[in-house]
Design a protein around this motif. Sequence first.
Motif, mmCIF file in Angstrom:
data_model
loop_
_atom_site.group_PDB
_atom_site.id
_atom_site.type_symbol
_atom_site.label_atom_id
_atom_site.label_comp_id
_atom_site.label_asym_id
_atom_site.label_seq_id
_atom_site.Cartn_x
_atom_site.Cartn_y
_atom_site.Cartn_z
ATOM 1 N N TRP A 239 10.011 1.678 12.475
ATOM 2 C CA TRP A 239 11.268 2.394 12.278
ATOM 3 C C TRP A 239 12.326 2.023 13.321
ATOM 4 C CZ3 TRP A 239 11.733 5.557 7.999
ATOM 5 C CH2 TRP A 239 10.547 5.837 7.315
ATOM 6 N N ASP A 240 11.938 1.294 14.365
ATOM 7 C CA ASP A 240 12.882 0.865 15.387
ATOM 8 C C ASP A 240 13.313 -0.579 15.173
ATOM 9 O OD1 ASP A 240 14.409 0.845 17.781
ATOM 10 O OD2 ASP A 240 12.722 -0.049 18.848
ATOM 11 N N THR A 241 12.349 -1.488 15.051
ATOM 12 C CA THR A 241 12.677 -2.911 14.970
ATOM 13 C C THR A 241 12.929 -3.399 13.551
ATOM 14 O OG1 THR A 241 10.384 -3.663 14.706
ATOM 15 C CG2 THR A 241 11.171 -3.286 16.958
ATOM 16 N N GLY A 242 12.498 -2.643 12.545
ATOM 17 C CA GLY A 242 12.665 -3.076 11.159
ATOM 18 C C GLY A 242 11.599 -4.027 10.664
ATOM 19 N N THR A 243 10.612 -4.344 11.498
ATOM 20 C CA THR A 243 9.517 -5.211 11.061
ATOM 21 C C THR A 243 8.693 -4.503 9.991
ATOM 22 O OG1 THR A 243 9.381 -6.393 13.153
ATOM 23 C CG2 THR A 243 7.382 -6.349 11.807
ATOM 24 N N THR A 244 8.291 -5.253 8.966
ATOM 25 C CA THR A 244 7.421 -4.700 7.929
ATOM 26 C C THR A 244 6.104 -5.462 7.886
ATOM 27 O OG1 THR A 244 8.381 -6.118 6.198
ATOM 28 C CG2 THR A 244 9.319 -3.910 6.473
ATOM 29 N N LEU A 245 5.061 -4.732 7.554
ATOM 30 C CA LEU A 245 3.743 -5.303 7.306
ATOM 31 C C LEU A 245 3.312 -4.837 5.926
ATOM 32 C CD1 LEU A 245 1.126 -6.791 8.171
ATOM 33 C CD2 LEU A 245 0.350 -4.595 9.134
ATOM 34 N N GLN A 246 3.160 -5.784 5.014
ATOM 35 C CA GLN A 246 2.734 -5.489 3.645
ATOM 36 C C GLN A 246 1.311 -5.997 3.449
ATOM 37 O OE1 GLN A 246 6.554 -7.527 2.485
ATOM 38 N NE2 GLN A 246 6.274 -6.277 0.649
ATOM 39 N N LEU A 247 0.462 -5.136 2.952
ATOM 40 C CA LEU A 247 -0.930 -5.486 2.699
ATOM 41 C C LEU A 247 -1.244 -5.267 1.232
ATOM 42 C CD1 LEU A 247 -2.599 -3.598 5.718
ATOM 43 C CD2 LEU A 247 -1.737 -5.954 5.669
ATOM 44 N N THR A 248 -2.045 -6.130 0.660
ATOM 45 C CA THR A 248 -2.542 -5.935 -0.694
ATOM 46 C C THR A 248 -4.048 -6.113 -0.679
ATOM 47 O OG1 THR A 248 -2.258 -6.537 -3.031
ATOM 48 C CG2 THR A 248 -2.292 -8.345 -1.442
ATOM 49 N N GLY A 249 -4.727 -5.352 -1.510
ATOM 50 C CA GLY A 249 -6.183 -5.427 -1.550
ATOM 51 C C GLY A 249 -6.728 -4.366 -2.474
ATOM 52 N N GLU A 250 -7.880 -3.836 -2.123
ATOM 53 C CA GLU A 250 -8.524 -2.800 -2.927
ATOM 54 C C GLU A 250 -8.937 -1.638 -2.034
ATOM 55 O OE1 GLU A 250 -11.703 -4.327 -5.308
ATOM 56 O OE2 GLU A 250 -10.349 -5.503 -6.578
ATOM 57 N N ALA A 251 -8.922 -0.439 -2.611
ATOM 58 C CA ALA A 251 -9.248 0.762 -1.853
ATOM 59 C C ALA A 251 -10.254 1.608 -2.628
ATOM 60 C CB ALA A 251 -7.986 1.572 -1.573
ATOM 61 N N GLY A 258 -18.039 19.376 2.495
ATOM 62 C CA GLY A 258 -16.965 20.130 3.120
ATOM 63 C C GLY A 258 -15.591 19.766 2.605
ATOM 64 N N GLY A 259 -15.528 18.815 1.652
ATOM 65 C CA GLY A 259 -14.257 18.450 1.050
ATOM 66 C C GLY A 259 -13.498 17.353 1.767
ATOM 67 N N GLU A 260 -14.043 16.815 2.864
ATOM 68 C CA GLU A 260 -13.339 15.744 3.579
ATOM 69 C C GLU A 260 -13.400 14.445 2.781
ATOM 70 O OE1 GLU A 260 -14.807 15.346 7.509
ATOM 71 O OE2 GLU A 260 -13.930 17.226 8.209
ATOM 72 N N ARG A 261 -12.311 13.684 2.867
ATOM 73 C CA ARG A 261 -12.213 12.415 2.132
ATOM 74 C C ARG A 261 -11.681 11.328 3.065
ATOM 75 N NH1 ARG A 261 -10.001 16.478 -0.921
ATOM 76 N NH2 ARG A 261 -7.947 15.990 -0.057
ATOM 77 N N THR A 262 -12.203 10.131 2.916
ATOM 78 C CA THR A 262 -11.715 8.963 3.647
ATOM 79 C C THR A 262 -11.444 7.849 2.650
ATOM 80 O OG1 THR A 262 -12.978 9.519 5.636
ATOM 81 C CG2 THR A 262 -12.252 7.235 5.407
ATOM 82 N N VAL A 263 -10.309 7.195 2.812
ATOM 83 C CA VAL A 263 -9.965 6.049 1.963
ATOM 84 C C VAL A 263 -10.195 4.783 2.777
ATOM 85 C CG1 VAL A 263 -8.189 4.934 0.581
ATOM 86 C CG2 VAL A 263 -8.241 7.427 0.742
ATOM 87 N N ARG A 264 -10.967 3.860 2.205
ATOM 88 C CA ARG A 264 -11.255 2.579 2.865
ATOM 89 C C ARG A 264 -10.561 1.461 2.093
ATOM 90 N NH1 ARG A 264 -14.632 3.706 6.784
ATOM 91 N NH2 ARG A 264 -16.038 5.509 6.583
ATOM 92 N N PHE A 265 -9.808 0.662 2.825
ATOM 93 C CA PHE A 265 -8.979 -0.386 2.226
ATOM 94 C C PHE A 265 -9.434 -1.750 2.725
ATOM 95 C CE2 PHE A 265 -5.277 -3.201 2.307
ATOM 96 C CZ PHE A 265 -4.763 -3.046 1.022
ATOM 97 N N THR A 266 -9.679 -2.657 1.796
ATOM 98 C CA THR A 266 -10.064 -4.032 2.122
ATOM 99 C C THR A 266 -8.865 -4.948 1.930
ATOM 100 O OG1 THR A 266 -12.341 -3.608 1.403
ATOM 101 C CG2 THR A 266 -11.650 -5.910 1.601
ATOM 102 N N VAL A 267 -8.510 -5.671 2.959
ATOM 103 C CA VAL A 267 -7.317 -6.525 2.956
ATOM 104 C C VAL A 267 -7.607 -7.839 2.237
ATOM 105 C CG1 VAL A 267 -5.652 -7.760 4.399
ATOM 106 C CG2 VAL A 267 -6.543 -5.530 5.140
ATOM 107 N N ALA A 268 -6.775 -8.161 1.244
ATOM 108 C CA ALA A 268 -6.851 -9.467 0.583
ATOM 109 C C ALA A 268 -5.776 -10.417 1.126
ATOM 110 C CB ALA A 268 -6.696 -9.315 -0.933
#
Length: 293
Positions: A239-251, A258-268
């Motif tokens: 939000w300061d420098t304007g640099t972006t990082l775009q990732l695509t893959g599968e999650a 207890g209802g807790e959830r974690t999302v795991r993302f694999t980078v392609a």
Amino acid sequence: MGVYHAGSRAVQDLAGARERADHVGRSLGQDIKPVAAAFLELQPLLVVGAADPGTGRVWASALTGAPGFVRATGPRQMSVTGGLVPDDPLAAALAVPGTPVGTLALDPRTRRRMRLNGRLRPTARGFAVEADQVFSNCPKYIQRRESFERAGGRGPGASRRCGRLEPADAETVRTADTFFVATVHGTGADASHRGGNPGFVRVVSPHELDWPDYPGNAMFRTLGNLREDPRAGLLFLDWDTGTTLQLTGEARTEFRAGGERTVRFTVARAVRTEDAVPLRWSAPEFSPANPAG
């Protein structure tokens, strides 16, 4: 088109949230109401998510412009002036009529956000989206940033592309308090927001990251899409420098007792672009909804 598809319904049932989801789902419609139209015209930033028609990969990208570059041009149509730089991985999708797109306008100044999903139509000045669904979300997990300025002379540098997270990318992820996620399903696309205190996204390896799925509005649109189609695109914005990082893959989503959830993302693939966004925002005031730790 129904409010929820089978994937969202399955996750709602796993979370025991179907009744609440039905209540919240009444707020979804196709019309862009006057208050939503006024909100759009104040925004300098729009996040767009879609699948690239050539590769099938899902990406999330940031578009910017002077307030008014996004506006309602009909009761069910949003128009955008301008577009992405030619080498943005989502640029090809925004040139194909009928592409399902998800869009998100998020205003850190007011901690408000609005989502509009539909079908894209290229125009002479940019593109338009015919709305299938229009809705607002609660302000949970949005960090307040009181003001922004346009950074004079800032323009996107050459993008760096690779099949893993480089050290600078990992640092971007570890220090992020916000990111955006694009997902798809059989009949559409969606763009959403995730926020938390820095460190809420964890780098597991150069090829994997994960984050906790905090309680939200119970619609489970993102997790529902992932249940039907694991493809996803992530966008991290400095939000300061304007640099972006775009990732695509599968999650994939892991459900625990207890209802807790974690999302795991694999980078392609990873695309890093310095100075991509010409906006410099003030320092954040973290959301009081952010879990500690």
